[in-house]
Design a protein around this motif. Structure first.
Motif, mmCIF file in Angstrom:
data_model
loop_
_atom_site.group_PDB
_atom_site.id
_atom_site.type_symbol
_atom_site.label_atom_id
_atom_site.label_comp_id
_atom_site.label_asym_id
_atom_site.label_seq_id
_atom_site.Cartn_x
_atom_site.Cartn_y
_atom_site.Cartn_z
ATOM 1 N N ASP A 161 0.837 -1.172 0.000
ATOM 2 C CA ASP A 161 0.000 0.000 0.000
ATOM 3 C C ASP A 161 0.884 1.237 0.000
ATOM 4 O OD1 ASP A 161 0.806 0.631 2.742
ATOM 5 O OD2 ASP A 161 -0.592 -0.905 3.330
ATOM 6 N N ARG A 162 0.292 2.378 -0.233
ATOM 7 C CA ARG A 162 1.057 3.588 -0.470
ATOM 8 C C ARG A 162 1.941 3.992 0.702
ATOM 9 N NH1 ARG A 162 -1.055 9.256 -3.050
ATOM 10 N NH2 ARG A 162 0.715 10.516 -2.407
ATOM 11 N N ALA A 163 1.381 3.956 1.912
ATOM 12 C CA ALA A 163 2.172 4.394 3.083
ATOM 13 C C ALA A 163 3.391 3.506 3.268
ATOM 14 C CB ALA A 163 1.288 4.369 4.337
ATOM 15 N N ALA A 164 3.218 2.200 3.086
ATOM 16 C CA ALA A 164 4.341 1.273 3.257
ATOM 17 C C ALA A 164 5.379 1.470 2.155
ATOM 18 C CB ALA A 164 3.830 -0.175 3.248
ATOM 19 N N ILE A 165 4.906 1.781 0.954
ATOM 20 C CA ILE A 165 5.820 2.018 -0.167
ATOM 21 C C ILE A 165 6.676 3.250 0.097
ATOM 22 C CG2 ILE A 165 5.862 2.800 -2.590
ATOM 23 C CD1 ILE A 165 3.463 0.856 -3.026
ATOM 24 N N VAL A 166 6.020 4.323 0.529
ATOM 25 C CA VAL A 166 6.759 5.568 0.803
ATOM 26 C C VAL A 166 7.752 5.344 1.943
ATOM 27 C CG1 VAL A 166 6.526 7.930 1.664
ATOM 28 C CG2 VAL A 166 4.970 7.085 -0.109
ATOM 29 N N ALA A 167 7.315 4.630 2.989
ATOM 30 C CA ALA A 167 8.217 4.380 4.118
ATOM 31 C C ALA A 167 9.432 3.572 3.662
ATOM 32 C CB ALA A 167 7.461 3.637 5.230
ATOM 33 N N ALA A 168 9.217 2.557 2.819
ATOM 34 C CA ALA A 168 10.330 1.726 2.348
ATOM 35 C C ALA A 168 11.260 2.526 1.447
ATOM 36 C CB ALA A 168 9.790 0.502 1.611
ATOM 37 N N ALA A 169 10.680 3.378 0.595
ATOM 38 C CA ALA A 169 11.501 4.190 -0.312
ATOM 39 C C ALA A 169 12.335 5.185 0.484
ATOM 40 C CB ALA A 169 10.609 4.915 -1.321
#
Lengths: 272, 272
Positions: A251-259
């Motif tokens: 999901d978007r929040a997890a993607i941004v956090a990982a990036a």
């Protein structure tokens, strides 16, 4: 029961997300899970049946008997073994009509959707249930591409468009102008793992992933998750470019956090 | 010494074959071997020097000092690390002039050849020294493709042409109409190894390998050997289609023997 949503469950976690989203909208679901493809966890707690991918007649009968009209494809259905595809009478009729048009994945999916609509089903887009998850245009996290990365994105986009036009794959990895790897049937995760060993010294590459130009949006939109980002970081990439408006973020929040944690960019671009 | 043949030695066994062929023609050679790319065995028994790929000025000076006018590229020079490419003054001048045109492998090779000719060298085709080794048209061994394999060859050819037009790679593997894998920088052997794990049940796939449409024939013709055939057999393929007139066979007798032993076809096709 007439408003039951039929979830045609392919691989990955997308079916679970669709089921959760439908529940959040108080919409009952019926899960038709493809044997050997769907994760067994997707049927837990939902009325469901398992079918072989080739058992089209049986699948349609089950859906009709369970009052399903609206259908949604969730999760990739890569072409399976011939044994899985072994057609029942209904599928054989379909194959006979579709013939050689069904060569690529997309051609097959478009034909399947046409067939389902001919049987009275309504095939909805997965986006309708996951509205918030399409990639927006622009940079998603804290890191933005520099000029060299923009140049790699442009080269990757050119390559990905050509691949997509031939219904081969959705993703390429480019480093310093050089195409390190091209996705076909192996999928994006395997592409990234391979590119980890193929990378050159110097500034890392970029993953470019876009939909195929004739892609059936109701069946197989490009998808990335935090796992994709982690694999890109592990492969030494500097960032990921995805198609704005046509890529599911899981999901978007997890993607941004990982990036942000990996100090790479994720950017939504206009691809077509 | 004026008729010394300069062999620019890249990877693989091709340099050794060129050197052997030149000796058979009683032509003396001088081997300029690229550090980290050429097999150390290629310089044994020949006058030679090792240079970094980026040391263009040094390489040209050595060739001139050794009376070399005729040059032949032998063996692939895939783009190396930035450290290997670190230009000396002569290479820097070249980079500055070529600039962004040098993005793909082919563009780079074409530019390098133009540069060498500007310095008074004559760049010969490797075919001139290995005349018997270009693939002929038609079936090479005991097995011929059936209609299904012909259909996979056609699909592979379409995909390989598109890849070649973008200067990405030379080879694809297609099984039952599905593109299993596409070659970029990893090379054909890695592509075949990967496709061994990606194959579907039923009739095996085909490897299609062709030259890029703008490929510089003097620098990097597609090559197959008995090892390629063995890898194709191990990957469960039914055959290999190569471009007639533009593919080096290393060597033909061994390729035919490996194909017949593995019961797969090798066929030369018109590709462009």
């Amino acid at each position: 029961m007439a408003d039951r949503l039929g979830v045609l469950a392919g691989a990955g976690e997308l079916p679970l997300r669709v089921i959760a989203a439908a529940r959040a909208q108080a919409r009952p679901v019926f899960v038709l899970a493809f044997e050997g493809i769907a994760d067994p966890a997707v049927v837990e707690g939902s009325p469901h049946a398992w079918v072989r991918l080739g058992a089209a007649g049986e699948g349609m009968r089950i859906l009709h008997e369970n009052g399903v009209v609206d259908l949604v494809f969730a999760g990739a259905v890569r072409r399976p073994t011939l044994a899985d595809l072994r057609p029942d009478w209904r599928a054989a009729k379909f194959y006979a009509r579709v013939g050689l048009k069904a060569l690529g994945d997309d051609g097959l999916l478009r034909a399947v959707i046409g067939e389902l609509e001919g049987e009275g089903f309504r095939v909805l887009s997965v986006e309708a249930f996951l509205g918030d998850t399409l990639a927006p245009k622009g940079v998603l996290g804290a890191v933005a591409p520099d000029a060299a990365a923009e140049s790699d994105i442009a080269r990757g986009l050119e390559a990905a468009r050509a691949l997509g036009a031939l219904d081969i794959g959705q993703a390429v990895v480019v480093q310093q102008g050089l195409v390190l790897g091209v996705e076909a049937i192996e999928g994006t995760d395997a592409l990234l793992a391979r590119c980890a060993t193929l990378r050159r010294e110097g500034p890392g590459g970029v993953l470019v992933k876009i939909s195929k130009p004739r892609q059936e949006r109701r069946a197989d939109l490009p998808t990335i998750g935090a796992g994709t980002v982690a694999a890109a970081v592990a492969a030494g990439l500097r960032g990921i470019a995805i198609e704005a408006g046509s890529t599911l973020l899981l999901d978007r929040a997890a993607i941004v956090a990982a990036a942000d944690a990996g100090k790479i960019f994720v950017i939504g671009i206009a691809a077509q």
